[in-house]
Design a protein around this motif. Structure first.
Motif, mmCIF file in Angstrom:
data_model
loop_
_atom_site.group_PDB
_atom_site.id
_atom_site.type_symbol
_atom_site.label_atom_id
_atom_site.label_comp_id
_atom_site.label_asym_id
_atom_site.label_seq_id
_atom_site.Cartn_x
_atom_site.Cartn_y
_atom_site.Cartn_z
ATOM 1 N N VAL A 754 0.938 -1.070 -0.192
ATOM 2 C CA VAL A 754 -0.070 -0.145 -0.111
ATOM 3 C C VAL A 754 1.143 1.594 -0.445
ATOM 4 C CG1 VAL A 754 -1.350 1.726 1.377
ATOM 5 C CG2 VAL A 754 -2.279 -0.796 1.023
ATOM 6 N N GLU A 755 1.920 1.126 0.584
ATOM 7 C CA GLU A 755 2.685 2.385 0.614
ATOM 8 C C GLU A 755 3.809 2.961 -0.360
ATOM 9 O OE1 GLU A 755 6.118 4.230 4.184
ATOM 10 O OE2 GLU A 755 4.882 3.134 4.651
ATOM 11 N N ARG A 756 3.931 2.313 -1.226
ATOM 12 C CA ARG A 756 4.656 2.570 -2.148
ATOM 13 C C ARG A 756 4.452 2.420 -3.364
ATOM 14 N NH1 ARG A 756 5.957 -2.944 -0.918
ATOM 15 N NH2 ARG A 756 5.520 -5.030 -2.801
ATOM 16 N N THR A 757 2.732 1.688 -3.075
ATOM 17 C CA THR A 757 1.654 2.313 -4.371
ATOM 18 C C THR A 757 1.238 3.682 -4.429
ATOM 19 O OG1 THR A 757 1.070 -0.426 -4.242
ATOM 20 C CG2 THR A 757 -0.185 1.058 -5.600
ATOM 21 N N TYR A 758 0.902 4.053 -2.558
ATOM 22 C CA TYR A 758 0.272 5.277 -2.365
ATOM 23 C C TYR A 758 1.074 5.892 -3.310
ATOM 24 C CZ TYR A 758 -2.167 9.478 -0.443
ATOM 25 O OH TYR A 758 -2.361 10.333 -0.405
ATOM 26 N N GLY A 759 2.266 5.923 -2.954
ATOM 27 C CA GLY A 759 3.551 7.040 -3.526
ATOM 28 C C GLY A 759 3.807 6.933 -5.384
ATOM 29 N N ALA A 760 3.434 5.458 -5.454
ATOM 30 C CA ALA A 760 3.406 5.483 -7.002
ATOM 31 C C ALA A 760 2.486 6.461 -7.892
ATOM 32 C CB ALA A 760 3.707 4.158 -7.625
ATOM 33 N N ILE A 761 1.362 6.272 -7.025
ATOM 34 C CA ILE A 761 0.347 6.852 -7.602
ATOM 35 C C ILE A 761 -0.152 8.296 -7.417
ATOM 36 C CG2 ILE A 761 -1.801 7.607 -7.448
ATOM 37 C CD1 ILE A 761 -2.483 4.155 -6.673
ATOM 38 N N ALA A 762 0.922 8.548 -6.631
ATOM 39 C CA ALA A 762 0.709 10.313 -6.245
ATOM 40 C C ALA A 762 2.074 10.650 -7.899
ATOM 41 C CB ALA A 762 1.476 10.846 -4.928
ATOM 42 N N ARG A 763 3.413 10.518 -7.418
ATOM 43 C CA ARG A 763 4.105 10.556 -8.280
ATOM 44 C C ARG A 763 3.198 10.493 -10.067
ATOM 45 N NH1 ARG A 763 7.295 7.388 -5.104
ATOM 46 N NH2 ARG A 763 7.351 5.671 -6.433
ATOM 47 N N ALA A 764 2.192 9.664 -10.281
ATOM 48 C CA ALA A 764 2.187 9.456 -12.004
ATOM 49 C C ALA A 764 1.064 10.835 -11.620
ATOM 50 C CB ALA A 764 1.480 8.249 -11.952
ATOM 51 N N GLU A 765 0.275 11.237 -11.022
ATOM 52 C CA GLU A 765 -0.497 11.930 -10.768
ATOM 53 C C GLU A 765 0.504 13.407 -11.018
ATOM 54 O OE1 GLU A 765 -4.833 9.991 -9.362
ATOM 55 O OE2 GLU A 765 -3.515 11.389 -8.070
ATOM 56 N N GLN A 766 0.847 13.739 -10.620
ATOM 57 C CA GLN A 766 2.076 15.148 -9.816
ATOM 58 C C GLN A 766 3.130 15.162 -11.420
ATOM 59 O OE1 GLN A 766 4.456 14.660 -7.295
ATOM 60 N NE2 GLN A 766 3.269 15.407 -5.352
ATOM 61 N N ARG A 767 2.995 13.748 -12.370
ATOM 62 C CA ARG A 767 3.980 13.887 -13.771
ATOM 63 C C ARG A 767 2.788 14.511 -14.599
ATOM 64 N NH1 ARG A 767 7.229 10.363 -11.573
ATOM 65 N NH2 ARG A 767 6.186 8.424 -12.276
ATOM 66 N N ILE A 768 1.701 13.623 -14.716
ATOM 67 C CA ILE A 768 0.396 13.912 -15.389
ATOM 68 C C ILE A 768 0.028 15.271 -15.554
ATOM 69 C CG2 ILE A 768 -1.572 13.979 -16.582
ATOM 70 C CD1 ILE A 768 -1.431 10.847 -15.361
ATOM 71 N N ILE A 769 -0.049 16.022 -14.062
ATOM 72 C CA ILE A 769 -0.527 17.751 -13.755
ATOM 73 C C ILE A 769 0.266 18.332 -14.476
ATOM 74 C CG2 ILE A 769 -0.741 19.300 -12.115
ATOM 75 C CD1 ILE A 769 -2.273 17.368 -10.339
ATOM 76 N N LEU A 770 1.997 18.202 -13.711
ATOM 77 C CA LEU A 770 3.267 18.439 -14.913
ATOM 78 C C LEU A 770 3.096 18.632 -16.265
ATOM 79 C CD1 LEU A 770 5.731 20.037 -13.937
ATOM 80 C CD2 LEU A 770 6.741 18.534 -14.032
ATOM 81 N N ALA A 771 2.955 18.187 -17.133
ATOM 82 C CA ALA A 771 2.891 17.792 -18.317
ATOM 83 C C ALA A 771 1.548 18.514 -19.001
ATOM 84 C CB ALA A 771 2.582 15.967 -19.243
ATOM 85 N N ALA A 772 1.032 17.948 -17.926
ATOM 86 C CA ALA A 772 -0.928 19.657 -19.060
ATOM 87 C C ALA A 772 0.323 20.858 -18.914
ATOM 88 C CB ALA A 772 -1.752 19.150 -17.481
ATOM 89 N N ALA A 773 0.091 21.257 -16.972
ATOM 90 C CA ALA A 773 0.871 22.635 -17.307
ATOM 91 C C ALA A 773 1.854 23.312 -18.629
ATOM 92 C CB ALA A 773 1.667 22.572 -16.020
ATOM 93 N N ARG A 774 2.968 22.235 -18.829
ATOM 94 C CA ARG A 774 3.791 22.773 -19.080
ATOM 95 C C ARG A 774 3.226 22.830 -20.670
ATOM 96 N NH1 ARG A 774 8.349 18.467 -17.599
ATOM 97 N NH2 ARG A 774 9.338 20.005 -15.900
ATOM 98 N N LYS A 775 1.670 21.864 -21.481
ATOM 99 C CA LYS A 775 1.041 21.799 -22.716
ATOM 100 C C LYS A 775 0.690 23.176 -22.230
ATOM 101 C CE LYS A 775 -1.426 19.821 -24.992
ATOM 102 N NZ LYS A 775 -2.244 17.938 -25.787
ATOM 103 N N GLN A 776 -0.460 23.932 -21.455
ATOM 104 C CA GLN A 776 -0.349 25.062 -21.697
ATOM 105 C C GLN A 776 0.082 26.247 -21.726
ATOM 106 O OE1 GLN A 776 -3.998 24.954 -17.849
ATOM 107 N NE2 GLN A 776 -4.547 26.940 -19.542
ATOM 108 N N LEU A 777 1.209 26.119 -20.767
ATOM 109 C CA LEU A 777 1.945 27.080 -20.542
ATOM 110 C C LEU A 777 2.369 27.239 -22.516
ATOM 111 C CD1 LEU A 777 3.808 26.770 -17.653
ATOM 112 C CD2 LEU A 777 2.396 28.696 -18.075
ATOM 113 N N GLY A 778 3.066 26.541 -23.004
ATOM 114 C CA GLY A 778 3.767 26.287 -24.380
ATOM 115 C C GLY A 778 2.626 27.115 -25.297
ATOM 116 N N ASN A 779 1.171 26.745 -24.398
ATOM 117 C CA ASN A 779 0.204 26.552 -25.949
ATOM 118 C C ASN A 779 -0.137 28.652 -25.321
ATOM 119 O OD1 ASN A 779 -0.794 24.408 -26.893
ATOM 120 N ND2 ASN A 779 -2.034 24.144 -25.765
ATOM 121 N N LEU A 780 0.446 29.350 -24.376
ATOM 122 C CA LEU A 780 0.426 30.949 -24.159
ATOM 123 C C LEU A 780 1.077 31.761 -25.211
ATOM 124 C CD1 LEU A 780 0.270 30.333 -20.503
ATOM 125 C CD2 LEU A 780 -1.865 30.790 -22.099
#
Length: 780
Positions: A754-780
Motif C-alpha cells: 500500500v505505502e509504495r503504491t500510494y507513492g507511485a500513484i502520487a508521482r504518476a499523477e504529479q507528472r500528468i499534472i506537470l505535463a498538462a501545465a507545461r502544455k498549457q504554458l506552451g500554448n500561451l
C-alpha cells in the motif's frame, strides 16, 4: 560416472543421493580443507542390488511387510530376521559392472587398501533428532574386485542388523526410504588419529597412535588435550592408556568390518593389522608439540569459518617425507555451507525470517499439522492449506511463480516466501536452522544460536508485521485522485490494515476467507450433513467483519473461484476436470450447480440487511454474457439489488471480455476489475503455477499491456469504473504510470504494498499534472 560422485564435484542437489557424511565432507574439501580424495557410490546402486534379490524366496522382497509385523521386543525373532536378511545380502552377487567400475576408479590412487564409509540420508520423521553413533561402521578391504564386492555387501548389510532394525522402528523410519550411499577412499598408514570437538568449556582433542579404529572400538584410552578456544593455548593434557594400534596390512585380501563386535562376518585375512606399542610409545603422547600446534591451527580455522559447534575426526598420515593432517569426518554443522548460497528461487513475499525448517515432500496430501513458527518447505502449496499457514514463519516452494497460490497465500498472510526453489525439499532437512530472504529470493543456513538467535528471531518477526502506522496525510504527502484499495481475505489482519490510507477493499477473496470457517471440509459436505444454517451464519459473520471495519468504504466481495486442482484434499475424483489447468471454475460452476453460489448471495444479503450498504459483489472468471445474466438473475432473486447502493461487478480476466465488454455493460455490469494474473496466463498461454516459466509469464508483455489499455478505454467509453486487482502493479510498480495515464479508476494491492503504491500513484499523477501545465504554458 553415472551414480558415482567424486567428493570435489558433489553439488547441493546431490545431497540426498550421497548421504550426509559424504555431503559435508565434500563441502569441507571444496572449501579447501585437507580431505583424502574419494568418490561416492550412490544409494541407487543399493536399491538396484536389493531389487535383484526380490524373488519369492527372498526375505528382503517381503521387507515392507515383514518389518511392519516384526516384534522388535522379541530379541530371538529380531536376531533371526536380521541374520537371514544379512545372509541373503552377503551371499548374493553384486553386478560385475558396478564392481569393475569401482575398482577402476579406485586403482588410480595406487593404494592397496580401501575404506568404505556408510553415508546415510534419512527421511524426515516427527520423532526428533537422530543419533546414529555406532549404528553403522566403516569397512576396510583390499583394492581388488573380489574384496570390493564383499566389502560393499558388508556395508549394505548393516542396514539390517538387529540393532539397526530396532533403531529404525523405534524412530519411525521406513527402511525402504533410507538412502545408504558408500564413500570409497584410499587408506594410508597413520602416525596418529583422533577427534577434535568444541564444547562450552573450550576445545578438546583426543589422540592415539596409528589409525583411529582403536578409539572407535574402545580398545585404547586416548590422550586428551584441553585447549583454550580464544588463545589456542593448551590448558592441560592427560596421557592415555594406549597399548595397541592399527595399521594397513597390504597382504590382506579380504574385507572386514571396522568393529571388533562383528567378528562373525570377519575373514581370516584382514587388510588391517594390530600391533603392540612399545613401552616407550605407551609413555609418549601421540602428538608431538609441532603436530599438536598444527592441529590446533586447523581447528581454529574450522571454528572461525563454520561456527562454534564443530566436531571432526582427523588423521596424521605418513605421506612421503612430510606427514600431513587430513579430515576424515565432520559432524553436521549447519553453517558448513557458509559463503554458499543454500537455495535460490523467486522472492514471492517480502521480508526476512530466521527459523527451523519443516519439510513436506508430498504436497498432494495436506498435512494434519504444521508446527508454529517454522519455515515450511514443500513442493507446492494449495489454497486448502491456508488454515495451517497462519502460524508459519515463512514458506519455500519448489514450484510456482509470482502469481502462484503459494505466492498469493504468503502475501495475503504477510509471510516471507520464496517460490520456484528447485530441489528445496531435497537440499533442506527438517530441523535445520534457516534464514529466508523473501526480498532476494534466497534461503541460507543460519549460523547464530542461543540468545543471539532468539533476539534475531524477534527482530525478524517484528520486521514482518504490516506497517499499519502509515503517516497521516499532511501537506507534504499529496492527495491522490486515483482510488487505492486493498486485497484481503483474512479477518485476522483487519486491525493491521484498516488504518492504512485506502479507499476500501478492492478484492475480498472469498475462497481464502471461507477456508478458515470450513474446518477442512468441502462446503457441499456441510450441506449434506444438514449444517446449512450453521454454515450460513458463519459465512455471514465473516463477511460482516469486513463490511463493519471498513464502512462506509466499499468492500468488493469476489464470489468463490475454486479449481479442482486447487483443493486436492477435497477432490473425490468424480469429475473429469480434476486435472484441468482451468477446471470448472468461476461463474460456469455456478451455472452447473448454483447451490453454494446461492448460499453466498444469502450471506451477502444477511449482511446487507444488517445495515451495511458498502458490500458489493464481483463475479470471477466470467466466460460469456449468458453466464453473467444467469448470475445477475440469482443476485436479483436474493434481493441484493433492492439496495440502491449495491453494485454488481465482474472480473476482467478471460480474454473474451476484450470483445464482449459492451455487451456485458448492456447486461448490467456496474464495473470491472482487471485480474492480471489470469489475463496474462490466458493471453500468453503460460500456466502461472510453473515457476520455471517465470520469464515468459510477464504482465508487462506488450500483448498484456495492450489488453489492459483496451479494457480501461472500453470501460470509460461505457461509463463504468475500471479497477485492477492482479499482481502486476505490485510486482512492476513502473506500470502504475501507464495505468494512471490511461485513466484507471482504482488500483487494489496487498497490504504490504500500500505505502509504495500510494507513492507511485502520487508521482504518476504529479507528472500528468506537470505535463498538462507545461502544455498549457506552451500554448500561451
Amino acid at each position: 560416472m553415472d551414480k558415482f560422485y567424486w567428493l570435489d564435484q558433489i553439488k547441493l542437489q546431490d545431497r540426498a543421493k550421497v548421504g550426509e557424511k559424504a555431503f559435508y565432507l565434500s563441502k569441507i574439501k571444496q572449501l579447501g580443507y585437507p580431505v583424502v580424495p574419494g568418490f561416492v557410490v550412490s544409494g541407487e546402486v543399493l536399491q538396484e542390488f536389493l531389487e535383484s534379490l526380490n524373488s519369492s524366496e527372498a526375505l528382503v522382497a517381503d521387507l515392507p511387510h515383514s518389518s511392519l509385523h516384526l516384534d522388535v521386543e522379541n530379541w530371538r525373532q529380531l536376531q533371526q530376521v536380521a541374520g537371514r536378511l544379512r545372509q541373503e545380502i552377503i551371499t548374493a552377487d553384486v553386478a560385475p559392472d558396478w564392481v569393475s567400475r569401482i575398482f577402476q576408479a579406485a586403482r588410480q590412487w595406487g593404494n592397496n587398501s580401501l575404506i568404505l564409509r556408510p553415508s546415510l540420508a534419512l527421511p524426515n520423521t516427527s520423532k526428533g533428532e537422530k543419533n546414529l553413533s555406532g549404528l553403522l561402521e566403516s569397512v576396510f578391504c583390499a583394492c581388488n574386485e573380489e574384496a570390493i564386492a564383499q566389502a560393499l555387501k558388508l556395508t549394505w548389510s548393516q542396514l539390517f542388523r538387529a540393532r539397526s532394525l530396532l533403531y529404525w522402528q523405534r524412530v519411525g523410519i521406513n527402511v525402504q526410504q533410507i538412502n545408504l550411499a558408500v564413500l570409497v577412499q584410499p587408506v594410508e598408514n597413520a602416525i596418529a588419529s583422533g577427534l577434535f570437538h568444541t564444547n562450552k568449556s573450550g576445545w578438546e582433542i583426543e589422540a592415539t597412535w596409528g589409525l583411529g579404529l582403536a578409539i572407535t572400538n574402545g580398545e585404547v584410552l586416548p590422550d586428551v588435550y584441553y585447549i583454550h578456544e580464544k588463545t589456542g593455548v593448551v590448558k592441560e593434557k592427560h596421557l592415555g592408556n594406549k597399548i595397541l594400534a592399527y595399521r594397513v596390512d597390504d597382504s590382506g585380501v579380504a574385507a572386514a568390518e571396522e568393529s571388533h563386535t562383528s567378528s562373525l562376518l570377519m575373514q581370516d585375512h584382514n587388510c588391517l593389522s594390530t600391533y603392540l606399542l612399545s613401552e616407550h610409545e605407551q609413555k609418549q603422547y601421540a602428538l608431538s608439540e609441532e603436530y599438536l600446534q598444527q592441529l590446533i591451527g586447523l581447528g581454529n580455522q574450522l571454528v572461525s569459518e563454520l561456527g562454534t559447534k564443530v566436531k571432526m575426526k582427523w588423521t596424521l598420515a605418513k605421506e612421503h617425507q612430510t606427514p600431513k593432517f587430513y579430515i576424515t569426518q565432520v559432524s553436521h554443522p549447519q553453517s558448513i555451507i557458509t559463503n554458499f548460497q543454500f537455495v535460490k528461487g523467486i522472492g514471492a513475499s517480502r521480508g526476512r525470517v530466521m527459523a527451523t525448517a519443516y519439510v513436506i515432500t508430498n504436497s498432494q496430501q495436506k498435512p494434519e499439522h504444521i508446527p508454529k513458527g517454522v519455515i515450511l518447505i514443500a513442493p507446492s502449496v494449495t489454497p486448502d492449506w491456508l488454515p495451517l499457514l497462519h502460524q508459519v514463519g515463512g514458506i519455500v516452494t519448489e514450484r510456482g511463480g509470482l502469481t502462484s497460490h503459494g505466492a498469493i497465500l504468503s502475501r495475503e498472510l504477510g509471510i516471507p516466501a520464496v517460490v520456484s526453489a528447485v530441489s528445496a525439499t531435497k537440499l533442506i532437512q527438517t530441523g535445520e536452522r534457516l534464514l529466508l530472504d523473501g526480498d532476494r529470493g534466497e534461503v541460507y543456513p543460519h549460523r547464530g544460536d542461543g540468545e543471539e538467535a532468539r533476539g534475531a528471531d524477534e527482530q525478524m518477526s517484528r520486521g514482518n508485521e504490516f506497517k499499519s502506522s502509515f503517516t497521516p496525510l499532511t501537506p507534504q504527502i499529496p492527495m491522490i485522485s486515483t482510488q487505492l484499495l486493498v486485497n484481503l481475505s483474512q479477518s485476522s489482519l483487519i486491525s493491521q490494515v484498516q488504518s492504512l490510507p485506502v479507499d476500501g477493499v478492492g478484492l475480498l477473496r472469498s475462497e481464502l476467507m471461507v477456508l478458515n470457517i470450513l474446518q477442512g471440509q468441502n462446503p457441499h459436505a456441510w450441506l449434506l450433513d444438514g449444517k446449512k444454517t450453521e454454515l450460513l451464519e458463519r459465512w455471514s459473520q465473516e463477511i460482516r467483519k469486513f463490511a463493519c471495519s471498513f464502512a462506509p468504504r466499499a468492500v468488493f466481495y469476489r464470489s468463490l473461484d475454486w479449481r479442482s486442482p486447487d483443493l486436492p484434499s477435497w477432490n473425490d475424483n468424480s469429475s473429469s476436470l480434476v486435472q484441468s489447468m482451468l477446471g470448472e471454475r468461476g461463474t460456469l460452476s455456478y451455472v452447473r450447480n448454483p447451490t453454494i453460489f446461492e448460499l453466498e448471495l444469502k450471506a451477502l444479503a444477511t449482511v446487507q440487511q444488517a445495515g451495511f450498504s458498502n458490500i458489493h459483489l464481483m463475479l470471477p472468471f466470467v466466460r460469456t454474457v449468458e453466464e453473467f445474466v444467469f448470475c445477475r438473475r440469482k443476485v436479483e432473486e436474493a434481493g441484493l439489488t433492492q439496495d440502491c447502493h449495491f453494485q454488481l461487478w465482474m472480473m476482467a480476466e478471460v480474454p473474451s471480455v476484450l470483445f464482449l465488454l459492451p455487451e456485458y455493460i448492456k447486461a448490467g455490469v456496474a464495473g470491472i476489475s482487471i485480474g492480471t494474473n489470469d489475463l496474462t496466463q490466458l493471453i500468453l498461454g503460460v500456466d502461472r503455477e510453473q515457476g520455471e516459466l517465470a520469464k515468459i509469464f510477464d504482465e508487462r508483455h506488450p500483448a498484456v499491456m495492450g489488453a489492459i489499455a483496451q479494457l480501461i478505454k472500453m470501460a470509460k467509453d461505457g461509463g463504468i469504473p475500471c479497477s485492477i486487482c492482479g499482481q502486476a502493479p505490485v510486482l512492476y510498480p513502473e506500470i502504475i504510470d501507464k495505468l494512471v495515464e490511461w485513466g484507471i479508476s482504482s488500483i487494489s494491492v496487498e497490504p504490504e504494498a500500500v505505502e509504495r503504491t500510494y507513492g507511485a500513484i502520487a508521482r504518476a499523477e504529479q507528472r500528468i499534472i506537470l505535463a498538462a501545465a507545461r502544455k498549457q504554458l506552451g500554448n500561451l
